[in-house]
Design a protein around this motif. Sequence first.
Motif, PDB file in Angstrom:
ATOM      1  N   SER A 152     -12.152  -7.859 -20.641  1.00  0.00           N
ATOM      2  CA  SER A 152     -11.707  -6.862 -19.671  1.00  0.00           C
ATOM      3  C   SER A 152     -12.904  -6.427 -18.840  1.00  0.00           C
ATOM      4  O   SER A 152     -14.009  -6.289 -19.366  1.00  0.00           O
ATOM      5  N   LEU A 153     -12.683  -6.220 -17.565  1.00  0.00           N
ATOM      6  CA  LEU A 153     -13.749  -5.776 -16.671  1.00  0.00           C
ATOM      7  C   LEU A 153     -13.278  -4.610 -15.826  1.00  0.00           C
ATOM      8  O   LEU A 153     -12.087  -4.475 -15.549  1.00  0.00           O
ATOM      9  N   CYS A 154     -14.220  -3.824 -15.385  1.00  0.00           N
ATOM     10  CA  CYS A 154     -13.960  -2.739 -14.451  1.00  0.00           C
ATOM     11  C   CYS A 154     -15.087  -2.742 -13.429  1.00  0.00           C
ATOM     12  O   CYS A 154     -16.259  -2.733 -13.803  1.00  0.00           O
ATOM     13  N   HIS A 155     -14.738  -2.813 -12.159  1.00  0.00           N
ATOM     14  CA  HIS A 155     -15.732  -2.767 -11.090  1.00  0.00           C
ATOM     15  C   HIS A 155     -15.318  -1.711 -10.091  1.00  0.00           C
ATOM     16  O   HIS A 155     -14.139  -1.468  -9.890  1.00  0.00           O
ATOM     17  N   GLN A 156     -16.289  -1.140  -9.436  1.00  0.00           N
ATOM     18  CA  GLN A 156     -16.032  -0.119  -8.437  1.00  0.00           C
ATOM     19  C   GLN A 156     -16.420  -0.664  -7.070  1.00  0.00           C
ATOM     20  O   GLN A 156     -17.491  -1.252  -6.904  1.00  0.00           O
ATOM     21  N   LEU A 157     -15.539  -0.476  -6.098  1.00  0.00           N
ATOM     22  CA  LEU A 157     -15.827  -0.836  -4.713  1.00  0.00           C
ATOM     23  C   LEU A 157     -15.594   0.381  -3.836  1.00  0.00           C
ATOM     24  O   LEU A 157     -14.769   1.232  -4.148  1.00  0.00           O
ATOM     25  N   LEU A 158     -16.302   0.432  -2.746  1.00  0.00           N
ATOM     26  CA  LEU A 158     -16.109   1.514  -1.791  1.00  0.00           C
ATOM     27  C   LEU A 158     -14.734   1.412  -1.141  1.00  0.00           C
ATOM     28  O   LEU A 158     -14.145   0.331  -1.064  1.00  0.00           O
ATOM     29  N   MET A 159     -14.254   2.523  -0.643  1.00  0.00           N
ATOM     30  CA  MET A 159     -12.998   2.536   0.081  1.00  0.00           C
ATOM     31  C   MET A 159     -13.113   1.619   1.297  1.00  0.00           C
ATOM     32  O   MET A 159     -14.112   1.628   2.005  1.00  0.00           O
ATOM     33  N   GLY A 160     -12.111   0.782   1.492  1.00  0.00           N
ATOM     34  CA  GLY A 160     -12.117  -0.138   2.619  1.00  0.00           C
ATOM     35  C   GLY A 160     -12.753  -1.482   2.320  1.00  0.00           C
ATOM     36  O   GLY A 160     -12.875  -2.335   3.191  1.00  0.00           O
ATOM     37  N   ALA A 161     -13.146  -1.724   1.074  1.00  0.00           N
ATOM     38  CA  ALA A 161     -13.804  -2.985   0.709  1.00  0.00           C
ATOM     39  C   ALA A 161     -12.813  -4.086   0.348  1.00  0.00           C
ATOM     40  O   ALA A 161     -13.223  -5.194   0.047  1.00  0.00           O
ATOM     41  N   GLY A 162     -11.515  -3.786   0.332  1.00  0.00           N
ATOM     42  CA  GLY A 162     -10.520  -4.824   0.104  1.00  0.00           C
ATOM     43  C   GLY A 162      -9.943  -4.882  -1.298  1.00  0.00           C
ATOM     44  O   GLY A 162      -9.405  -5.909  -1.691  1.00  0.00           O
ATOM     45  N   LYS A 163     -10.018  -3.799  -2.045  1.00  0.00           N
ATOM     46  CA  LYS A 163      -9.475  -3.813  -3.410  1.00  0.00           C
ATOM     47  C   LYS A 163      -7.977  -4.107  -3.402  1.00  0.00           C
ATOM     48  O   LYS A 163      -7.504  -4.953  -4.146  1.00  0.00           O
ATOM     49  N   THR A 164      -7.230  -3.406  -2.563  1.00  0.00           N
ATOM     50  CA  THR A 164      -5.776  -3.529  -2.547  1.00  0.00           C
ATOM     51  C   THR A 164      -5.310  -4.693  -1.686  1.00  0.00           C
ATOM     52  O   THR A 164      -4.345  -5.368  -2.040  1.00  0.00           O
ATOM     53  N   THR A 165      -5.986  -4.952  -0.592  1.00  0.00           N
ATOM     54  CA  THR A 165      -5.508  -5.978   0.339  1.00  0.00           C
ATOM     55  C   THR A 165      -6.073  -7.368   0.090  1.00  0.00           C
ATOM     56  O   THR A 165      -5.507  -8.350   0.555  1.00  0.00           O
ATOM     57  N   VAL A 166      -7.184  -7.476  -0.637  1.00  0.00           N
ATOM     58  CA  VAL A 166      -7.813  -8.779  -0.867  1.00  0.00           C
ATOM     59  C   VAL A 166      -7.935  -9.108  -2.353  1.00  0.00           C
ATOM     60  O   VAL A 166      -7.408 -10.119  -2.819  1.00  0.00           O
ATOM     61  N   ILE A 167      -8.641  -8.266  -3.097  1.00  0.00           N
ATOM     62  CA  ILE A 167      -8.939  -8.559  -4.499  1.00  0.00           C
ATOM     63  C   ILE A 167      -7.661  -8.643  -5.334  1.00  0.00           C
ATOM     64  O   ILE A 167      -7.445  -9.629  -6.047  1.00  0.00           O
ATOM     65  N   ALA A 168      -6.812  -7.634  -5.266  1.00  0.00           N
ATOM     66  CA  ALA A 168      -5.588  -7.621  -6.088  1.00  0.00           C
ATOM     67  C   ALA A 168      -4.667  -8.804  -5.786  1.00  0.00           C
ATOM     68  O   ALA A 168      -4.231  -9.497  -6.717  1.00  0.00           O
ATOM     69  N   PRO A 169      -4.350  -9.109  -4.514  1.00  0.00           N
ATOM     70  CA  PRO A 169      -3.477 -10.261  -4.264  1.00  0.00           C
ATOM     71  C   PRO A 169      -4.089 -11.589  -4.706  1.00  0.00           C
ATOM     72  O   PRO A 169      -3.396 -12.437  -5.283  1.00  0.00           O
ATOM     73  N   LEU A 170      -5.385 -11.774  -4.478  1.00  0.00           N
ATOM     74  CA  LEU A 170      -6.001 -13.040  -4.875  1.00  0.00           C
ATOM     75  C   LEU A 170      -6.100 -13.172  -6.388  1.00  0.00           C
ATOM     76  O   LEU A 170      -5.859 -14.253  -6.933  1.00  0.00           O
ATOM     77  N   LEU A 171      -6.442 -12.112  -7.079  1.00  0.00           N
ATOM     78  CA  LEU A 171      -6.471 -12.180  -8.543  1.00  0.00           C
ATOM     79  C   LEU A 171      -5.080 -12.479  -9.092  1.00  0.00           C
ATOM     80  O   LEU A 171      -4.925 -13.259 -10.035  1.00  0.00           O
ATOM     81  N   THR A 172      -4.066 -11.881  -8.494  1.00  0.00           N
ATOM     82  CA  THR A 172      -2.697 -12.157  -8.912  1.00  0.00           C
ATOM     83  C   THR A 172      -2.362 -13.625  -8.682  1.00  0.00           C
ATOM     84  O   THR A 172      -1.801 -14.291  -9.556  1.00  0.00           O
TER      85      THR A 172
END
Length: 154
Positions: A70-90
């Motif tokens: 399990s991992l946890c990383h922090q990104l700044l707002m606007g860095a693509g957590k919801t629009t890039v990272i989550a869809p690609l990881l899925t």
Amino acid sequence: AKSLAVVLSQRRHCHADSAGAGDVEAAGGPPTLEPRMLLLEFCSGMMLRGEQVRLLRTFVRAASQSPPRSLCHQLLMGAGKTTVIAPLLTLILADGERLVTLLVPASLLHFAGSVLRSPLSALLRRAAFYFGFERGAPVDAQLVARLERARARC
């Protein structure tokens, strides 16, 4: 014309070495493009940034270990957590053997759902389901039935 030239000259980060590890310079071989990353770029009309690709590879490596880490990383707002990272990881991790679960605060639920439904539905032809959970909520027969119906539709 100038803006097109700028876009065409941008460095792409969605490449991998022949072993798929992502370190093209260390591998010494010709780079190959990572098809899932290219698909998301094409479907969303955006270009992945180096930091996003590095973070994605970190998560994929951790999930590929036995047992998965399990991992946890922090990104700044606007860095693509919801629009890039989550869809690609899925897209990468939902391989038919693993269930991918995205947990978001209530304020992001509808936005995250719409993001997952748009590029992923075109790529995977899979549905995204919403399930409301709280830590203290009991798991009852109705919830189990909803989960079973969702699984049957996949």
